[in-house]
Scaffold this motif. Structure first.
Motif, mmCIF file in Angstrom:
data_model
loop_
_atom_site.group_PDB
_atom_site.id
_atom_site.type_symbol
_atom_site.label_atom_id
_atom_site.label_comp_id
_atom_site.label_asym_id
_atom_site.label_seq_id
_atom_site.Cartn_x
_atom_site.Cartn_y
_atom_site.Cartn_z
ATOM 1 N N THR A 156 -51.743 37.809 27.053
ATOM 2 C CA THR A 156 -50.895 37.422 26.096
ATOM 3 C C THR A 156 -51.350 38.216 24.541
ATOM 4 O O THR A 156 -50.785 39.238 24.488
ATOM 5 N N LYS A 192 -49.650 42.251 23.703
ATOM 6 C CA LYS A 192 -49.603 42.533 22.280
ATOM 7 C C LYS A 192 -49.923 43.902 21.649
ATOM 8 O O LYS A 192 -49.829 44.699 21.367
ATOM 9 N N GLU A 252 -54.052 33.670 27.350
ATOM 10 C CA GLU A 252 -54.014 34.100 25.764
ATOM 11 C C GLU A 252 -55.195 35.230 26.147
ATOM 12 O O GLU A 252 -53.962 36.435 25.359
#
Length: 168
Positions: free
Chosen positions: A36, A40, A33
């Motif tokens: 990610t 982003k 997570e």
């Protein structure tokens, strides 16, 4: 949520190896997570930089526009000040010209009255002579600072004497 209580509860109800496996899975999921989210965030940085640059350019454009308007306003203020000064100068000249015109008109009337007084005396009209002498006196008082008028003051004095002599 108390972490210490949770860890102690887990240690007593499961064996430590399964707990380590579960913690490792949670750690890997959190790491995924996090990876990610970091990916982003990194892809959003160029767009954010472009947007910040666009806002900066807009700010610079606005500042330039304000500067141009300010320069125009200063030019208008300067132009207005110059126009007011020119109008004031023109007004002063106009007042001087009007004063000179009035003085010339009075000087012309003095000349006319001095020439007519003798003819009025010859005609014997004392009222017209007194009126002409009064007008002559008024015009000479207005022109008292003009040196060329001094000779006319003597004519006024003589006309006064003559009028008094005729009136008696």
């Amino acid at each position: 949520f108390d972490v210490l209580t949770w860890v102690n509860g887990r240690m007593t109800s499961h064996d430590s190896e399964s707990l380590l496996l579960e913690v490792r899975e949670e750690w890997e999921a959190a790491q995924g997570e996090l990876s990610t989210a970091l990916s982003k965030a990194l892809t959003a940085v160029p767009q954010s930089v472009k947007e910040a640059d666009r806002v900066r350019q807009m700010g610079t454009g606005l500042m330039d526009g304000v500067h141009r308007v300010s320069t125009r306003v200063e030019g208008v203020e300067t132009g207005a000040e110059e126009a007011v000064a020119a109008i004031a100068n023109a007004d002063a000249v106009l007042r001087r010209v009007e004063r000179a015109r009035n003085m010339l008109a009075r000087a012309a009337e003095v000349e006319t009255l001095t020439e007519r007084i003798e003819a009025i005396f010859v005609g014997g009209d004392l009222l017209a002579a007194a009126d002409s002498i009064a007008k002559l006196r008024e015009n000479l008082e207005a022109l008292q600072d003009v040196p060329e008028i001094n000779s006319k003051k003597e004519a006024l004095y003589n006309a006064d004497k003559k009028l008094n002599a005729l009136a008696e």
